[in-house]
Motif scaffolding. Structure first.
Motif, PDB file in Angstrom:
ATOM      1  N   LEU A 306       0.771  -1.194   0.041  1.00  0.00           N
ATOM      2  CA  LEU A 306       0.100   0.032   0.067  1.00  0.00           C
ATOM      3  C   LEU A 306       0.786   1.217   0.169  1.00  0.00           C
ATOM      4  O   LEU A 306       0.372   2.314  -0.389  1.00  0.00           O
ATOM      5  CB  LEU A 306      -1.035   0.080   1.347  1.00  0.00           C
ATOM      6  CG  LEU A 306      -1.721  -1.065   1.451  1.00  0.00           C
ATOM      7  CD1 LEU A 306      -2.750  -0.960   2.782  1.00  0.00           C
ATOM      8  CD2 LEU A 306      -2.894  -1.309   0.329  1.00  0.00           C
ATOM      9  N   GLU A 308       3.105   4.273  -0.926  1.00  0.00           N
ATOM     10  CA  GLU A 308       3.561   5.146  -1.982  1.00  0.00           C
ATOM     11  C   GLU A 308       5.099   5.498  -2.205  1.00  0.00           C
ATOM     12  O   GLU A 308       5.822   5.104  -1.070  1.00  0.00           O
ATOM     13  CB  GLU A 308       2.819   6.316  -2.146  1.00  0.00           C
ATOM     14  CG  GLU A 308       1.168   6.174  -2.167  1.00  0.00           C
ATOM     15  CD  GLU A 308       0.727   5.726  -3.443  1.00  0.00           C
ATOM     16  OE1 GLU A 308       1.305   5.782  -4.506  1.00  0.00           O
ATOM     17  OE2 GLU A 308      -0.338   5.028  -3.454  1.00  0.00           O
ATOM     18  N   ALA A 322      -4.958   2.475  -2.653  1.00  0.00           N
ATOM     19  CA  ALA A 322      -4.391   1.142  -3.510  1.00  0.00           C
ATOM     20  C   ALA A 322      -5.312   0.063  -3.322  1.00  0.00           C
ATOM     21  O   ALA A 322      -5.264  -0.997  -3.976  1.00  0.00           O
ATOM     22  CB  ALA A 322      -3.239   0.949  -3.095  1.00  0.00           C
ATOM     23  N   ASP A 323      -6.211   0.128  -2.393  1.00  0.00           N
ATOM     24  CA  ASP A 323      -7.016  -1.044  -1.959  1.00  0.00           C
ATOM     25  C   ASP A 323      -8.334  -0.503  -1.206  1.00  0.00           C
ATOM     26  O   ASP A 323      -8.028  -0.448   0.050  1.00  0.00           O
ATOM     27  CB  ASP A 323      -6.070  -2.274  -1.071  1.00  0.00           C
ATOM     28  CG  ASP A 323      -6.946  -3.353  -0.794  1.00  0.00           C
ATOM     29  OD1 ASP A 323      -8.169  -3.605  -1.063  1.00  0.00           O
ATOM     30  OD2 ASP A 323      -5.959  -4.488  -0.644  1.00  0.00           O
TER      31      ASP A 323
END
Length: 362
Positions: A306, A308, A322-323
């Motif tokens: 997750l 960055e 991201a999720d």
């Protein structure tokens, strides 16, 4: 099954952490129809109710706590301001868990969250595993104290402590103490220690900012917005107090007038006997107390990738960009007691929508 061959228990939502944010999320899950143990579980690695508060030093009385906001649905009332905050808040959290039948499971140390099958996540804690459609991560920061590194640190012959293990002011009696850090903990430690220590020195990377006047709602919103922008960009969150500055109350004014809060710039190296600046100035010390804050305890989420490139998790509201199955509460802009309450409610609202729209694997 998990990687040890043990069958996973299926639930709709797993909440990791039972501090302010985790309990607020559990309350809203319960209130909107989720049944504890059947539909959701709350996992907490601490031995007792109270979140990180149970580990706070005894001299941090409830009256010294800045802005403790009650959990949703049950006010914290008639608390003795002279009682240790660890006792007041732990008692309150325990009563809250009982009142709403949240059935927190502890101690459960979640080590890993990874991809499962059928669109589910696997939450692993030793030989126990939960398979879930959504995760509310409320692990806070207390378990990740930040220790800066400076040249010569390993040569220091005295003691180095962090706020996370602050033993109380009496321990420093007769000792020369360097306190590092310009936040609320650093100033509180200094004001307590000064009456007992042989001498204190305060060092910070940046000049501290003391704020006059009331903490208005508008000012608070602006501060939270600055922290929120960082997590939206995927940068590691800063604390809200790093943006708001320190309230200039009577105790602070007295400490400033008395020289206790006489700040020096950050030293350049640590020597066996103390600290030293580039111009050759030295201060002898028996103890270096690092009041240097904490980082988000999110290493267990690493398998989900997750983070960055900036080092943080990019978050919109509470949802990991991201999720969308993963929500972070008590992270970044919601890392305050009132922010945690709001984040818990927002996470549950989004998760209900996610689960309603997601196909159920057969």
């Amino acid at each position: 099954m998990n990687n040890t061959g043990v069958s996973a228990r299926e639930v709709e939502v797993v909440v990791v952490g039972a501090g302010q944010a985790g309990l607020a999320a559990a309350y809203h899950l319960r209130r909107t129809g989720f049944e504890p143990e059947r539909d959701f579980v709350v996992l907490d690695h601490a031995p007792h109710p109270g979140g990180a508060w149970q580990f706070r030093w005894p001299s941090l009385t409830y009256g010294k706590v800045h802005g403790m906001h009650s959990l949703p649905g049950m006010d914290l009332t008639d608390a003795d301001p002279d009682r240790p905050s660890s006792e007041v808040i732990s008692t309150y959290f325990a009563a809250y868990e009982r009142a709403f039948d949240l059935r927190v499971q502890r101690p459960v140390d979640v080590r890993t969250v990874r991809e499962g099958t059928g669109g589910r996540l696997l939450v692993e804690a030793g030989d126990r595993t939960w398979s879930t459609r959504a995760l509310i991560n409320a692990t806070g920061t207390w378990d990740r104290p930040f220790w800066p590194r400076y040249p010569g640190q390993e040569t220091f012959r005295g003691r180095q402590l962090h706020t996370a293990r602050y033993p109380g002011p009496e321990w420093f009696a007769g000792r020369r103490v360097v306190v590092v850090g310009g936040g609320a903990s650093g100033t509180q430690h200094l004001m307590e220690i000064a009456a007992h220590a042989a001498g204190t020195t305060w060092v910070t990377r940046r000049p501290p900012v003391f704020r006059e006047g009331p903490f208005t709602e508008e000012f608070g919103r602006a501060a939270v917005a600055l922290v929120e922008e960082r997590v939206r960009q995927g940068l590691p969150p800063r604390s809200v107090v790093s943006v708001t500055g320190l309230p200039l109350n009577d105790a602070i004014r007295q400490a400033l007038a008395g020289g206790v809060l006489d700040r020096r710039p950050m030293f350049d190296r640590i020597t066996p006997d103390g600290v030293e600046w580039a111009d050759g100035t030295r201060v002898d010390a028996d103890v270096i107390l690092w009041a240097t804050g904490f980082r988000a305890a999110i290493d267990h989420l690493a398998p989900l990738r997750l983070r960055e490139r900036g080092g943080g998790i990019r978050v919109e509201g509470t949802r990991a960009v991201a999720d969308p199955r993963v929500h972070l509460v008590g992270y970044g802009p919601s890392a305050s007691t009132i922010g945690a309450n709001r984040a818990g409610r927002a996470a549950v609202r989004d998760i209900r929508q996610l689960l309603a729209n997601a196909p159920v694997a057969v």
